[in-house]
Design an enzyme around this catalytic site. Sequence first.
Site, PDB file in Angstrom:
ATOM      1  N   LYS A 122       0.858  -1.176   0.000  1.00 14.99           N
ATOM      2  CA  LYS A 122       0.000   0.000   0.000  1.00 14.99           C
ATOM      3  C   LYS A 122       0.894   1.225   0.000  1.00 14.99           C
ATOM      4  O   LYS A 122       1.678   1.436   0.926  1.00 14.99           O
ATOM      5  CB  LYS A 122      -0.905  -0.001   1.228  1.00 14.99           C
ATOM      6  CG  LYS A 122      -1.769   1.250   1.315  1.00 14.99           C
ATOM      7  CD  LYS A 122      -2.785   1.158   2.410  1.00 14.99           C
ATOM      8  CE  LYS A 122      -3.611   2.424   2.484  1.00 14.99           C
ATOM      9  NZ  LYS A 122      -4.622   2.355   3.543  1.00 14.99           N
ATOM     10  N   ARG A 171     -10.509  10.112   1.580  1.00 15.71           N
ATOM     11  CA  ARG A 171     -10.399  10.760   2.898  1.00 15.71           C
ATOM     12  C   ARG A 171     -11.466  11.824   3.058  1.00 15.71           C
ATOM     13  O   ARG A 171     -11.977  12.054   4.149  1.00 15.71           O
ATOM     14  CB  ARG A 171      -8.992  11.323   3.088  1.00 15.71           C
ATOM     15  CG  ARG A 171      -7.955  10.199   3.147  1.00 15.71           C
ATOM     16  CD  ARG A 171      -6.543  10.724   3.289  1.00 15.71           C
ATOM     17  NE  ARG A 171      -5.570   9.642   3.142  1.00 15.71           N
ATOM     18  CZ  ARG A 171      -4.257   9.827   3.005  1.00 15.71           C
ATOM     19  NH1 ARG A 171      -3.764  11.052   3.006  1.00 15.71           N
ATOM     20  NH2 ARG A 171      -3.451   8.791   2.876  1.00 15.71           N
ATOM     21  N   LYS A 185       1.362   9.967   5.889  1.00 19.10           N
ATOM     22  CA  LYS A 185       1.409   8.542   6.217  1.00 19.10           C
ATOM     23  C   LYS A 185       2.691   7.867   5.718  1.00 19.10           C
ATOM     24  O   LYS A 185       2.754   6.653   5.592  1.00 19.10           O
ATOM     25  CB  LYS A 185       0.155   7.850   5.651  1.00 19.10           C
ATOM     26  CG  LYS A 185      -1.158   8.401   6.227  1.00 19.10           C
ATOM     27  CD  LYS A 185      -2.369   7.529   5.890  1.00 19.10           C
ATOM     28  CE  LYS A 185      -3.644   8.047   6.580  1.00 19.10           C
ATOM     29  NZ  LYS A 185      -4.801   7.145   6.372  1.00 19.10           N
ATOM     30  N   GLU A 213       7.677  -7.142   1.333  1.00 21.42           N
ATOM     31  CA  GLU A 213       6.404  -7.211   2.054  1.00 21.42           C
ATOM     32  C   GLU A 213       5.623  -8.471   1.661  1.00 21.42           C
ATOM     33  O   GLU A 213       4.935  -9.077   2.482  1.00 21.42           O
ATOM     34  CB  GLU A 213       5.557  -5.965   1.775  1.00 21.42           C
ATOM     35  CG  GLU A 213       6.107  -4.669   2.356  1.00 21.42           C
ATOM     36  CD  GLU A 213       5.837  -4.512   3.854  1.00 21.42           C
ATOM     37  OE1 GLU A 213       5.299  -5.442   4.476  1.00 21.42           O
ATOM     38  OE2 GLU A 213       6.180  -3.443   4.398  1.00 21.42           O
ATOM     39  N   LYS A 266      -2.128  -1.504  -3.914  1.00 18.32           N
ATOM     40  CA  LYS A 266      -2.974  -0.317  -3.885  1.00 18.32           C
ATOM     41  C   LYS A 266      -2.130   0.933  -3.980  1.00 18.32           C
ATOM     42  O   LYS A 266      -1.161   1.029  -3.228  1.00 18.32           O
ATOM     43  CB  LYS A 266      -3.753  -0.346  -2.565  1.00 18.32           C
ATOM     44  CG  LYS A 266      -4.587   0.870  -2.295  1.00 18.32           C
ATOM     45  CD  LYS A 266      -5.216   0.722  -0.944  1.00 18.32           C
ATOM     46  CE  LYS A 266      -6.007   1.974  -0.646  1.00 18.32           C
ATOM     47  NZ  LYS A 266      -6.507   1.984   0.685  1.00 18.32           N
ATOM     48  N   SER A 290      -9.956   5.724  -4.986  1.00 20.47           N
ATOM     49  CA  SER A 290     -10.874   6.841  -5.227  1.00 20.47           C
ATOM     50  C   SER A 290     -10.358   7.827  -6.279  1.00 20.47           C
ATOM     51  O   SER A 290     -11.134   8.305  -7.101  1.00 20.47           O
ATOM     52  CB  SER A 290     -11.150   7.559  -3.909  1.00 20.47           C
ATOM     53  OG  SER A 290      -9.944   7.964  -3.286  1.00 20.47           O
ATOM     54  N   TYR A 335     -14.900   1.029  -7.352  1.00 24.93           N
ATOM     55  CA  TYR A 335     -16.179   1.722  -7.154  1.00 24.93           C
ATOM     56  C   TYR A 335     -17.088   1.547  -8.364  1.00 24.93           C
ATOM     57  O   TYR A 335     -18.265   1.896  -8.311  1.00 24.93           O
ATOM     58  CB  TYR A 335     -15.911   3.212  -6.870  1.00 24.93           C
ATOM     59  CG  TYR A 335     -15.053   3.386  -5.630  1.00 24.93           C
ATOM     60  CD1 TYR A 335     -15.606   3.245  -4.358  1.00 24.93           C
ATOM     61  CD2 TYR A 335     -13.680   3.610  -5.719  1.00 24.93           C
ATOM     62  CE1 TYR A 335     -14.817   3.345  -3.218  1.00 24.93           C
ATOM     63  CE2 TYR A 335     -12.884   3.706  -4.589  1.00 24.93           C
ATOM     64  CZ  TYR A 335     -13.463   3.567  -3.343  1.00 24.93           C
ATOM     65  OH  TYR A 335     -12.678   3.643  -2.213  1.00 24.93           O
TER      66      TYR A 335
HETATM   67  C1  PBG Z   1      -7.240   3.701   5.291  1.00 26.63           C
HETATM   68  C2  PBG Z   1      -7.676   3.443   3.894  1.00 26.63           C
HETATM   69  C3  PBG Z   1      -7.524   4.373   2.841  1.00 26.63           C
HETATM   70  C4  PBG Z   1      -8.112   3.810   1.712  1.00 26.63           C
HETATM   71  C5  PBG Z   1      -8.601   2.545   2.070  1.00 26.63           C
HETATM   72  N1  PBG Z   1      -8.315   2.337   3.436  1.00 26.63           N
HETATM   73  C6  PBG Z   1      -6.971   5.734   2.845  1.00 26.63           C
HETATM   74  C7  PBG Z   1      -5.652   5.996   3.415  1.00 26.63           C
HETATM   75  O1  PBG Z   1      -4.815   5.113   3.601  1.00 26.63           O
HETATM   76  O2  PBG Z   1      -5.418   7.163   3.734  1.00 26.63           O
HETATM   77  C8  PBG Z   1      -8.177   4.487   0.376  1.00 26.63           C
HETATM   78  C9  PBG Z   1      -9.142   3.957  -0.630  1.00 26.63           C
HETATM   79  C10 PBG Z   1      -9.407   4.868  -1.762  1.00 26.63           C
HETATM   80  O3  PBG Z   1      -8.759   5.939  -1.949  1.00 26.63           O
HETATM   81  O4  PBG Z   1     -10.310   4.541  -2.550  1.00 26.63           O
HETATM   82  N2  PBG Z   1      -7.007   2.677   6.142  1.00 26.63           N
END
Ligand code: PBG
Length: 325
Positions: free
Chosen positions: A197, A207, A219, A235, A250, A276, A315
């Site tokens: 991730k 968010r 993060k 990982e 991701k 997203s 989505y």
């Molecule tokens: C947080 C989480 C995030 C997403 C899924 N789980 C956002 C982040 O890590 O800040 C993002 C999914 C998306 O953008 O569609 N645990």
Amino acid sequence: MIRPRRNRRTPAIRDLVRETTLSAKDFILPVFFHEDAENTPISSMPGVTRWSVDGLVKEAGEAFALGVPAVVLFPKIEEALKTSHAEESHNDDGLVPRAIRALKAAYPKLCVITDVALDPYNSDGHDGIVQRDGQGELHILNDETVEVLCQQALCHARAGADIVSPSDMMDGRVAAIREALDSEGFQHVSILSYTAKYASAFYGPFRGALDSAPKEGDKKTYQMDPGNSREAIRETLLDEAEGADMLMVKPAGPYLDIIYRMRETTTLPIAAYQVSGEYLMLKTAAAAGWLDEKAIVLESLTGIKRAGADMILTYFAKQAAVWLR
Ligand code: PBG
């Protein structure tokens, strides 16, 4: 003469030689929901709704009827319930366990996946517990966070989740969650680990949907650097050794090389999350009339699958399932 075009000559021949096909069964639908009785359009993600629990059950049922096997749950937690140690993340009467029970009561065969991370519950908006040192610097506490993640995973398992999906990127959480689940009699509950991730700007609209942006800092001390790919293999090997059942990459579209490299490394199923920001790019370009939505969405999903993903969180899951019928 050797003529590759012969294999492209008619639709029937193209059907025979196609290597990658999409089906509704490849998709996992991410769903947003909240405590309110109303269904609210999400302004940062046109076409996506934050549902009431009833609305969520209806939406999941529609997706399931279209052949989408699974949903993954993203709650918006009320500001008043957020604390520095995210206690609400493992409240058995909380929003997520209630939603899981409602979904399982209505659709016992629907696969219910939950997100395991503290950001929706944490007053700091981080995936882990935050500590501030004497210099005012923020630190995300790894091992203390993992203990809470285990409680959160157990809470979801007790409510009936089929798969728990740690998205927090703390070290050692897969092994710890596996042990916690096994010791409480949840040997049958799977772990879909967010293995690779990335610290990505493509999460911005998400968010906004949940009001879950970090209050301070970023993060980057736990999510991966977009410049790295060997680290994804590291990982992968760890998550495999720790007992993950499925691995995730991701975002998806800008990280196809990571999906491909992981596919060459592991025998485990790989999921990819079209996040997203990727959704928003396709959606807004289509809304402006600049791209053909159906064609561009199905092509982007095909590309993700061709790279090596077995399943895709998107989505577009419901819409794509309709297009593929
Ligand atoms: C947080 C989480 C995030 C997403 C899924 N789980 C956002 C982040 O890590 O800040 C993002 C999914 C998306 O953008 O569609 N645990």
